[in-house]
Design an enzyme around this catalytic site. Structure first.
Site, PDB file in Angstrom:
ATOM      1  CD  GLN A   1       7.083   6.651 -17.219  1.00  0.00           C
ATOM      2  OE1 GLN A   1       7.318   7.027 -18.431  1.00  0.00           O
ATOM      3  NE2 GLN A   1       6.989   7.095 -16.271  1.00  0.00           N
TER       4      GLN A   1
ATOM      5  CB  ILE B   1      -0.363  -4.512  -3.260  1.00  0.00           C
ATOM      6  CG1 ILE B   1      -0.202  -3.067  -3.306  1.00  0.00           C
ATOM      7  CG2 ILE B   1      -0.052  -5.180  -4.640  1.00  0.00           C
ATOM      8  CD1 ILE B   1       1.270  -2.637  -3.679  1.00  0.00           C
TER       9      ILE B   1
ATOM     10  CB  THR C   1       5.010   7.484  -8.380  1.00  0.00           C
ATOM     11  OG1 THR C   1       3.859   7.331  -9.121  1.00  0.00           O
ATOM     12  CG2 THR C   1       5.595   5.974  -8.066  1.00  0.00           C
TER      13      THR C   1
ATOM     14  CE1 TYR D   1       7.229   7.571  -4.324  1.00  0.00           C
ATOM     15  CE2 TYR D   1       9.118   9.023  -4.470  1.00  0.00           C
ATOM     16  CZ  TYR D   1       8.445   7.873  -5.096  1.00  0.00           C
ATOM     17  OH  TYR D   1       8.937   6.796  -5.697  1.00  0.00           O
TER      18      TYR D   1
ATOM     19  CE  LYS E   1       9.554   3.100  -3.800  1.00  0.00           C
ATOM     20  NZ  LYS E   1       8.784   1.911  -4.158  1.00  0.00           N
TER      21      LYS E   1
ATOM     22  CD1 TRP F   1      15.064  12.762 -11.404  1.00  0.00           C
ATOM     23  CD2 TRP F   1      16.006  13.592 -12.985  1.00  0.00           C
ATOM     24  NE1 TRP F   1      15.715  13.473 -10.958  1.00  0.00           N
ATOM     25  CE2 TRP F   1      16.435  14.254 -11.851  1.00  0.00           C
ATOM     26  CE3 TRP F   1      16.646  14.109 -14.129  1.00  0.00           C
ATOM     27  CZ2 TRP F   1      16.826  15.606 -11.780  1.00  0.00           C
ATOM     28  CZ3 TRP F   1      17.530  15.380 -14.214  1.00  0.00           C
ATOM     29  CH2 TRP F   1      17.709  16.157 -13.046  1.00  0.00           C
TER      30      TRP F   1
END
Length: 284
Positions: free
Chosen positions: A11, A37, A62, A125, A129, A150
């Site tokens: 996105q 990657i 994600t 997760y 990060k 969001w």
């Protein structure tokens, strides 16, 4: 300026590339089909060959719930992948921007988290990060870390598309009403990211559309603006159990953006209006 964007099929990555092209910037959007990657050699070879002036790292694992059970893959993508890209950026002297998340925080309290607050992730997760953030800061002297929340955009799955799909067959929905945060429209965010990358105003930023809401309030506004007759029942987090813990407080302070002269993103309801127009044009 030549900007390489990872996760160009996602996105945010998609919108960053499109916005850059509109601005006349030389954009190179890459995905899994270009290089992996997680493979250090592949990353260095590709980055050395393309020699970008800046790298905007949007690619990430994600799948928040799957991450709890697929920790190895999540770690490789979010930590090893970030490490490989940051090291390659250093090698070619490219600016580096890492896209992070509200999930680095524990979601406690009701005050917006500041950029200077110490992260304390509660799920795997979020942990990866945050470790990605630390890798960037350890490897590079100058970097941008942009935490978002969001997310919704034209390219890919998101909460709005899910709500609209469910509204086709349901006139009543249960939606969590005790998790607070800010929706982030990738169209708006991509403009900010490109404004930021050309500067030397390095550091940690929080970037989401203005205003806060719960998921239930978000759903209500989606149905209101899309003219759908759906009743939203606000339920508790406990009534909607998920594999990974969701932060109840994802509010983030955007003070750093303002202090550094960047334009705050539009109010989330206005962003939703723009997005619904965008997706209706795509359908027509």
């Amino acid at each position: 300026m030549k900007i390489l964007v990872t996760g160009a099929n996602g996105q945010l990555g998609y919108d960053v590339v499109q916005e850059g092209i509109k601005l006349g910037v030389k954009m190179l959007g890459v995905g899994r089909e270009d290089f992996d990657i997680t493979l250090e050699q592949d990353v260095h070879k590709f980055i050395k060959k393309e020699n970008p002036d800046a790298i905007i790292h949007c690619a990430a694992y994600t799948a928040v719930d799957h991450a709890e059970d697929d920790q190895d893959t999540c770690w490789k993508v979010n930590v090893e992948g970030t490490k490989n890209l940051a090291a390659a950026a250093k090698e070619v002297n490219a600016k580096f921007m890492y896209i992070s998340t509200d999930y680095v925080f524990d979601g406690m309290g009701s005050e917006p988290f500041k950029e200077t607050d110490t992260p304390k992730p509660v799920g795997y997760y979020g942990l990866t990060k945050y470790d990605g953030e630390k890798v960037v800061q350890e490897l590079l002297d100058q970097w941008f870390i942009v935490r978002i929340s969001w997310v919704f955009g034209i390219n890919g799955h998101n909460f709005i598309k899910t709500m609209l799909r469910l509204s086709e067959t349901r006139n009543q929905l249960n939606v969590v009403g005790d998790q607070y945060g800010s929706p982030t429209y990738t169209f708006d965010l991509s403009k900010l990211i490109l404004d930021m990358i050309v500067t030397e105003k390095y550091g940690i930023y929080h970037a989401s559309n203005e205003g806060f809401c719960t998921w239930a309030e978000f759903a209500n506004e989606i149905f209101k603006q899309a003219d759908k007759n759906v009743t939203v029942n606000a339920i508790s987090t406990e009534e909607y159990p998920t594999r990974a813990v969701r932060p109840k407080n994802s509010r983030m302070s955007k003070q750093k953006l303002v202090q550094n002269g960047f334009e705050p993103l539009p109010y989330w309801k206005h962003a939703l209006t723009h997005y619904l127009n965008e997706i209706s044009e795509e359908v027509e």
